[in-house]
Design an enzyme around this catalytic site. Structure first.
Site, PDB file in Angstrom:
ATOM      1  N   GLY A 114      -7.578   3.353   9.930  1.00  9.40           N
ATOM      2  CA  GLY A 114      -8.185   2.078   9.558  1.00  9.40           C
ATOM      3  C   GLY A 114      -8.281   1.793   8.067  1.00  9.40           C
ATOM      4  N   THR A 115      -7.630   2.607   7.248  1.00 10.70           N
ATOM      5  CA  THR A 115      -7.693   2.335   5.798  1.00 10.70           C
ATOM      6  C   THR A 115      -7.124   0.952   5.478  1.00 10.70           C
ATOM      7  OG1 THR A 115      -5.643   3.602   5.659  1.00 10.70           O
ATOM      8  CG2 THR A 115      -7.641   4.674   4.859  1.00 10.70           C
ATOM      9  N   GLY A 116      -6.005   0.624   6.138  1.00 13.51           N
ATOM     10  CA  GLY A 116      -5.355  -0.658   5.850  1.00 13.51           C
ATOM     11  C   GLY A 116      -6.212  -1.835   6.295  1.00 13.51           C
ATOM     12  N   CYS A 117      -6.787  -1.732   7.510  1.00 12.57           N
ATOM     13  CA  CYS A 117      -7.671  -2.793   8.017  1.00 12.57           C
ATOM     14  C   CYS A 117      -8.838  -2.993   7.050  1.00 12.57           C
ATOM     15  CB  CYS A 117      -8.250  -2.414   9.381  1.00 12.57           C
ATOM     16  SG  CYS A 117      -7.018  -2.053  10.631  1.00 12.57           S
TER      17      CYS A 117
ATOM     18  N   LYS B  18       0.839  -1.196   0.000  1.00 13.57           N
ATOM     19  CA  LYS B  18       0.000   0.000   0.000  1.00 13.57           C
ATOM     20  C   LYS B  18       0.874   1.246   0.000  1.00 13.57           C
ATOM     21  CE  LYS B  18      -1.533  -1.724   3.729  1.00 13.57           C
ATOM     22  NZ  LYS B  18      -2.208  -2.075   5.009  1.00 13.57           N
TER      23      LYS B  18
ATOM     24  N   THR C  62      -7.997   8.902   7.856  1.00 11.32           N
ATOM     25  CA  THR C  62      -7.551   7.674   7.197  1.00 11.32           C
ATOM     26  C   THR C  62      -7.284   6.573   8.220  1.00 11.32           C
ATOM     27  OG1 THR C  62      -5.263   8.448   7.309  1.00 11.32           O
ATOM     28  CG2 THR C  62      -6.477   8.888   5.267  1.00 11.32           C
TER      29      THR C  62
HETATM   30  N1  LIG Z   1      -5.525   9.960   1.362  1.00  9.61           N
HETATM   31  C1  LIG Z   1      -5.727   8.868   0.617  1.00  9.61           C
HETATM   32  N2  LIG Z   1      -6.431   8.939  -0.526  1.00  9.61           N
HETATM   33  C2  LIG Z   1      -6.657   7.838  -1.265  1.00  9.61           C
HETATM   34  N3  LIG Z   1      -6.221   6.610  -0.954  1.00  9.61           N
HETATM   35  C3  LIG Z   1      -5.501   6.476   0.181  1.00  9.61           C
HETATM   36  C4  LIG Z   1      -5.218   7.579   1.020  1.00  9.61           C
HETATM   37  N4  LIG Z   1      -4.502   7.112   2.087  1.00  9.61           N
HETATM   38  C5  LIG Z   1      -4.366   5.804   1.915  1.00  9.61           C
HETATM   39  N5  LIG Z   1      -4.944   5.400   0.763  1.00  9.61           N
HETATM   40  C6  LIG Z   1      -5.052   4.031   0.270  1.00  9.61           C
HETATM   41  O1  LIG Z   1      -5.585   3.266   1.335  1.00  9.61           O
HETATM   42  C7  LIG Z   1      -5.034   1.951   1.355  1.00  9.61           C
HETATM   43  C8  LIG Z   1      -4.385   1.710   2.709  1.00  9.61           C
HETATM   44  O2  LIG Z   1      -3.138   2.328   2.705  1.00  9.61           O
HETATM   45  P1  LIG Z   1      -2.315   2.795   3.968  1.00  9.61           P
HETATM   46  O3  LIG Z   1      -0.910   2.866   3.507  1.00  9.61           O
HETATM   47  O4  LIG Z   1      -2.943   4.023   4.524  1.00  9.61           O
HETATM   48  O5  LIG Z   1      -2.561   1.578   4.970  1.00  9.61           O
HETATM   49  P2  LIG Z   1      -2.215   1.422   6.485  1.00  9.61           P
HETATM   50  O6  LIG Z   1      -1.073   2.296   6.851  1.00  9.61           O
HETATM   51  O7  LIG Z   1      -2.060  -0.010   6.745  1.00  9.61           O
HETATM   52  O8  LIG Z   1      -3.551   1.960   7.216  1.00  9.61           O
HETATM   53  P3  LIG Z   1      -3.973   1.743   8.775  1.00  9.61           P
HETATM   54  O9  LIG Z   1      -2.841   1.111   9.442  1.00  9.61           O
HETATM   55  O10 LIG Z   1      -4.298   3.121   9.279  1.00  9.61           O
HETATM   56  O11 LIG Z   1      -5.174   0.907   8.781  1.00  9.61           O
HETATM   57  C9  LIG Z   1      -4.112   1.914   0.165  1.00  9.61           C
HETATM   58  O12 LIG Z   1      -4.839   1.396  -0.934  1.00  9.61           O
HETATM   59  C10 LIG Z   1      -3.734   3.367  -0.061  1.00  9.61           C
HETATM   60  O13 LIG Z   1      -3.331   3.607  -1.387  1.00  9.61           O
HETATM   61  C1  LIG Z   2      -6.816  -3.058  16.714  1.00 12.20           C
HETATM   62  C2  LIG Z   2      -6.123  -2.387  15.598  1.00 12.20           C
HETATM   63  N1  LIG Z   2      -5.731  -3.129  14.554  1.00 12.20           N
HETATM   64  C3  LIG Z   2      -5.110  -2.544  13.504  1.00 12.20           C
HETATM   65  C4  LIG Z   2      -4.865  -1.190  13.504  1.00 12.20           C
HETATM   66  C5  LIG Z   2      -4.132  -0.602  12.321  1.00 12.20           C
HETATM   67  O1  LIG Z   2      -4.433   0.644  12.024  1.00 12.20           O
HETATM   68  C6  LIG Z   2      -5.285  -0.450  14.629  1.00 12.20           C
HETATM   69  N2  LIG Z   2      -5.081   0.887  14.728  1.00 12.20           N
HETATM   70  N3  LIG Z   2      -5.914  -1.075  15.645  1.00 12.20           N
HETATM   71 MG   LIG Z   3      -2.183  -0.809   8.613  1.00 12.36          MG
END
Ligand SMILES: Nc1ncnc2c1ncn2[C@@H]1O[C@H](COP(=O)(O)OP(=O)(O)OP(=O)(O)O)[C@@H](O)[C@H]1O
Ligand SMILES: Cc1ncc(CO)c(N)n1
Ligand SMILES: [Mg+2]
Length: 506
Positions: free
Chosen positions: A448-451, A396, A446
């Site tokens: 929880g975007t990754g989750c 990501k 943003t």
């Molecule tokens: N501001 C944004 N606009 C559009 N897409 C985004 C944005 N921020 C993140 N993304 C997309 O969201 C998805 C998750 O990416 P990110 O790198 O933020 O994950 P993460 O760090 O694991 O998130 P988290 O740990 O907060 O749940 C990817 O597909 C990324 O391209």
């Molecule tokens: C419980 C939990 N899992 C994953 C993430 C990743 O963002 C978070 N902030 N909290």
């Molecule tokens: Mg993440």
């Protein structure tokens, strides 16, 4: 029309054989193929032969009608409305360039089955305006490009197919390159069956091929059960709370096994309380002993011991399922969610997942390299993760500020193109690299975007035919959820995204 008097029952569309005289090796081959498909459980047969004369068509039709007598399997003829009665067929299937369905209804009267091909939303809109009782089922396609309709480009794909099926008041079947491997995705998309040509006519053993289709259809769930193994975020934007919302927003039934409680909000994580190993096992065992699981997503694992335990289940009861591993290490706020000594244990899980979804910092930690700063670094690290044992990698680039400002085709953008900064991810599957882009959205929200992305991947995989289509649709959904995030007002830090952006009408 009430179901009691319906001319076409949805279950009759389950495995719909459309004949192809050439692929069957001539008219004799067609009759034999239909006989054997019937033995294999075909539920509906259509005689299709665009090249035959009317005389040849009637001769073949009469033979098929004879084969099907007493079987309960209806016979439909392609296109030739004027031959339905002579053959004694149950009805006709007409396409957009054939006799209009209302005219076919006028010719055939109230008892004949009329099937109608729909290839896009506009055609469905027009069909919905027909007088009630005009048609009985829809053929939706092409699902993918095929040899039998070379002029028909623009395959629908599962997301558009599902939308058409959802809007159709009539039973539907999908057509166009359908094989038994598509059964699960098609059934989950909401269609009532699969119409096939090559998958039966193009085989040496039409009976076995048909049985494979009928069994795959019977086995496939309508709604996938998807399991998250992850931690809790009481503020609802990440962890299992995000996972359940992402599952629900993407059409799956959600379940979760808790690995850890966190005390956190949109500003940060103040404490972590891992769930005792035996209790994680107890939760997993209760799911495994009772519920069919169709896909698994793994999030926060907190400790090496927890990662090892989850690994046992990935190698055991979940071995044949689609598995997405989000190697959660650090929250958006910067707080640690995985013990420093647990990286090796998470690395050891990589070969047990179909796809791992690290962000840039996580990819760097897994590889013991500096964090990627450019798209080329990102692609390089994705390749290295495959070399390190990951089966599929989705890195990501949300944290990547490569200044990627250009015009590009973008998944999820309304007009499919976008000018400006992009959110770029890299997916590697089976040695193939796919760069996925979406508009970058300026927002603080943003959390929880990754989750949510990894959960959307797990929820959609049972509803899609491969991981690439799954990833595109998951990213498009996520982009919509980030774009709508500011409509929620949750907390004073990094707020959550709007999981139900497409469902709540505001
Ligand atoms: N501001 C944004 N606009 C559009 N897409 C985004 C944005 N921020 C993140 N993304 C997309 O969201 C998805 C998750 O990416 P990110 O790198 O933020 O994950 P993460 O760090 O694991 O998130 P988290 O740990 O907060 O749940 C990817 O597909 C990324 O391209
Ligand atoms: C419980 C939990 N899992 C994953 C993430 C990743 O963002 C978070 N902030 N909290
Ligand atoms: Mg993440």
């Amino acid at each position: 029309m009430s179901t009691a008097q319906a001319r076409m029952r949805p279950e009759d569309l389950a495995v719909y054989l459309v004949t192809d005289t050439e692929q069957c090796g001539g008219p004799g081959g067609v009759v034999e193929t239909v006989r054997r498909a019937l033995a294999g459980g075909a539920t509906l047969v259509q005689l299709r032969d665009p090249h035959a004369s009317d005389e040849e068509f009637v001769r073949l039709g009469l033979e098929l009608a004879d084969v099907l007598t007493g079987s309960g399997v209806p016979l439909i003829v392609d296109d030739r409305v004027h031959l339905v009665d002579e053959i004694g067929a149950d009805g006709v299937h007409v396409g957009q360039s054939d006799m209009p369905p209302a005219q076919a209804r006028a010719v055939l009267g109230p008892d004949a089955v009329i099937g109608w091909s729909v290839t896009n939303e506009a055609e469905l809109d027009a069909t919905l305006a027909l007088p009630e009782g005009t048609i009985d089922y829809l053929g939706l396609g092409p699902m993918r490009a095929t040899a039998s309709k070379p002029g028909h480009a623009d395959p629908l794909g599962m997301a558009r197919l599902a939308r058409l099926a959802r809007r159709s008041p009539w039973p539907t079947c999908a057509i166009g390159g359908v094989t038994s491997r598509d059964a699960a995705a098609l059934k989950a998309s909401g269609v009532d069956g699969m119409a096939v040509i090559s998958a039966i006519c193009g085989t040496d053993d039409p009976e076995a091929a048909t049985r494979e289709l009928t069994e795959a259809w019977a086995r496939a769930p309508r709604i996938a059960n998807v399991l998250s193994i992850a931690g809790s975020d009481p503020s609802g934007g990440a962890g299992i709370q995000a996972d359940l919302k992402a599952f629900s927003a993407n059409g799956a039934y959600g379940m979760c096994v808790l690995t850890a409680l966190t005390a956190q909000n949109t500003r940060g994580v103040s404490d972590v309380h891992p769930v005792p190993l035996d209790f994680v096992r107890a939760q997993l065992d209760d799911i495994v002993s009772d519920v069919r699981v169709d896909a698994v997503k793994i999030g926060m694992l907190a400790s090496a011991a927890l990662a090892d335990t989850v690994g046992e289940y990935l190698a055991g009861p979940f071995a044949d399922l689609p598995v997405v591993l989000d190697p959660v290490m650090v929250a958006t706020s910067g707080d640690r969610l995985l013990d420093a000594d647990a990286t090796g244990a998470v690395r050891a899980l990589m070969p047990l997942a179909d796809v791992i979804t690290p962000n840039l910092p996580e990819a760097a930690v897994l590889l013991d390299l500096p964090e990627a700063r450019t798209l080329d670094d990102l692609r390089d690290q994705a390749r290295r993760l495959v070399a390190a044992g990951a089966r599929g990698v989705y890195v990501k680039g949300g944290h990547l500020d490569a200044g990627a400002t250009r015009t590009e085709r973008v998944s999820g953008a309304p007009d499919d193109t976008h000018e400006g900064r992009l959110a770029t991810d890299v997916l590697i599957l089976d040695g193939q690299e796919h760069v996925l882009t979406a508009p970058f959205i300026e927002t603080r929200n943003t959390h929880g975007t990754g989750c949510s992305l990894s959960s959307a991947l797990a929820a959609l995989r049972p509803q899609r035919t491969d991981w690439v289509e799954t990833a595109r649709d998951a990213k498009a959904w996520l982009t919509g959820a980030i774009a709508a995030a500011d409509t929620l007002q949750v907390g004073g830090g990094h707020g959550p995204i709007h999981h139900f952006h497409a469902l709540w009408d505001r």
